[in-house]
Design a protein around this motif. Sequence first.
Motif, mmCIF file in Angstrom:
data_model
loop_
_atom_site.group_PDB
_atom_site.id
_atom_site.type_symbol
_atom_site.label_atom_id
_atom_site.label_comp_id
_atom_site.label_asym_id
_atom_site.label_seq_id
_atom_site.Cartn_x
_atom_site.Cartn_y
_atom_site.Cartn_z
ATOM 1 N N LYS A 96 0.885 -1.343 0.085
ATOM 2 C CA LYS A 96 -0.084 0.056 -0.178
ATOM 3 C C LYS A 96 0.894 1.021 -0.226
ATOM 4 O O LYS A 96 1.807 1.348 0.803
ATOM 5 N N ASP A 99 -3.515 4.880 2.316
ATOM 6 C CA ASP A 99 -4.927 4.153 2.657
ATOM 7 C C ASP A 99 -5.753 4.851 3.729
ATOM 8 O O ASP A 99 -5.027 5.291 4.736
ATOM 9 N N THR A 113 -8.057 3.375 -1.177
ATOM 10 C CA THR A 113 -6.713 2.706 -1.196
ATOM 11 C C THR A 113 -5.929 2.941 -2.486
ATOM 12 O O THR A 113 -6.557 2.952 -3.546
ATOM 13 N N THR A 115 -2.447 1.155 -4.059
ATOM 14 C CA THR A 115 -1.795 0.079 -3.964
ATOM 15 C C THR A 115 -1.139 -0.175 -5.299
ATOM 16 O O THR A 115 -1.221 0.244 -6.270
ATOM 17 N N GLN A 197 -1.172 -0.374 5.029
ATOM 18 C CA GLN A 197 -2.692 -0.267 5.322
ATOM 19 C C GLN A 197 -3.186 -0.511 6.736
ATOM 20 O O GLN A 197 -2.930 -1.571 7.325
#
Length: 333
Positions: A96, A99, A113, A115, A197
């Motif tokens: 990540k 987030d 998010t 990523t 995250q």
Amino acid sequence: ITVTDLDYSSGRLAFYDFTNGDLTNEGHQDYNAVAVGSPDTVANRFGDSKRALGISDGNYARVNTFIFPSGSAEQINSAAVNVWFKIDEDVTYSPKIIDSRVTPSQAEAGGITLTLTPERKLKLLTFKTIGGFGNTLELAPEEVVSLNEWHMVTFTKTGYANMSLYLDGKLIASGTASTSDGTQAVEAGNSWTFGAQGNSNAELPGAIDDISFYTQFSQTLFNALYNSEEPSAVPTDITLSSDSIDENVSIGSTVATLTTTDADADDTHTYSLSGTDAASFAIDGSNLNTAVEIDFETKSSYSITISTNDGNGGVYEEDFIIGVADVNEDPTD
């Protein structure tokens, strides 16, 4: 223009540059980040040491509160998040970059998010909790980011739920978040995690830098962020060749030569005086000179503050005590 020129007047809510491990929201008292574990400070994209945040297993940073007003990106017609990052090694999970979907206690939350897939492809996902938890948008472009290289990634929101994703100044994906029940499609989340995250999960094996949150965003601002020059280093010290002077010297005598410590070797520095006894001295170029008669029996030390300015917005000041040396004087009566 430099990154630090982009201030709150341009709609910036928060900015984190991580210099020397500083996690505060630069220029604003709210939304300060905190360290989780012991993240390193590493070189930034310009090669300057201790100017970016190194991320590793269990070591990252987060902001334990919302950043967008009321935590609600859907209330803002224009919003953006900008991040510089690099990944140093391939991993089998999806690391990540930033987030807001998972809280520090690992609870699912509506949020966003950003990523990377194990193939090092960016993915932007939005989630909602109102009316039930759900994924409302997934942007999954095919561009692959390079290992051990800095990249700038930006995601923006316009209107109610229109999302766009940019990599290194290029639009790579866009779409509109939606729900089947008509509830809000984009929630900003009530906390933000940098390089992981939620609470220690899916860390980015690399570094992040210059994270910015905006409520107003334009192509001009976008171009400035991507093409930003290296921020000028600020002066860090002032050295005096001497901190004392004999009494009875003539007015205008040099007490000391001033030298500034500055990582930008080509900067030219100007000096100024303040403090309790500033009127007793004068600056001439890089020299500190007397401006009054100096007599040990009348005053044996002087307190002054000297400031140095690099001409690029960098200022440093330091307090000094100038001592007076007692000179053996002939009798007068």
